[in-house]
Write a protein that holds these residues in place. Sequence first.
Motif: not given
Length: 400
Positions: A307-313
Amino acid sequence: MSTLRVAMIGYGFMGAAHSQGWRTAPRVFDLPAEPEMAVVVGRNAEAVAAAAQKWGWAESATDWREVIARDDIDVVDIVTPGDSHAEIAIAALAAGKHVLCEKPLANTVAEAEAMAEAAERAAARGIRAMVGFTYRRVPAVTFLRNLIAEGAVGTINHVRASYRQDWLVDPEMPLAWRLQKEHAGSGALGDIGAHAIDLAQFVTGLNLAKVSGVIDTIVKERPLLNSSSGLSGTGLSGAAGTGYGQVTVDDIAIFTGRFETGALASFEASRFATGRKNALEIEVSGDKGALAFDLEDLNSVRFYDRTAPADRQGFRKILVTEADHPYVSAWWPAGHMLGYEHGFSHQVKDLVEGIVGGTNPHPSFADGLRVQRVLDAVERSSENDSVWTRVAAGVPVLAG
């Protein structure tokens, strides 16, 4: 403070680990009763006396029947090979003793069913019974289970669980009792695969409904143990004698499973995984994230938050050493690691609290029976060309 006088039956590898738990738990946790290491029991009088002296038991004995009949014994801790679990546990429960029994619960489903029924009868009289699936009590495992229960991974899609060791790769490793079906019940499947099964069901809260698998024995003959070794020792080593004997258990088990929800799981249990010393691993994948644990890195879990932003997964490591984590507040400052032995102290804590509090500690004998039924289904599947095989149904006697 009241006292719980403990008798431990058996004194091999698990005897050393359980002794550590009984000795340390009351020094670390504020327990509602004081465990007293009263007596350790084994067949060899000299060897069991040495074990008592080394591990801190007040006395030693050679007849478990006489010991469980004693009025001054409150708890019986069973760390013998699986072929004696049922007889000792059922007799101890009938004698009014609380019981801790090492895993797997028994060598057969019939024995496990009899033990679960005995535990149910005993519970009506306030007598508690617990199975020693100790890895449940590694803080990181309990924390992982709590995160799943809180919804961290969402709906579970599939699970991967394995327990891999390599101590049998050498074909000259002698024929210890763990390699003999009459004593051990099964090989890698029951010895370490049982842990993977219990872990998968424990952390997910789901039960396996059917399995498809294969088991195999890679080295079919091994040197006989030196005649002076008998069945003593750890079952993991020994000196070779003269001649060879048949290995009558499996070396490796690989199987798939389907939970009652329909989610799939894959399992591997091997004592031929070269380079893997004690690699119990589990990864739970859901629609919102994933969690992973590896016993060879037992102070951490890895968490993927979808569920985190794509750039922080990405998987991130959580060090499970904070006071807020399960069991940890009784030990060291944050970042100071725990080890293999600590789970046995946590086991004692939970058992003593269950006995004094009048609650059934987990895993119950019903939980142990549930695992036994999965083991049996895997064996039946392997014997029938790996066909999908249902795990025997049965309402749990005492839910864990």
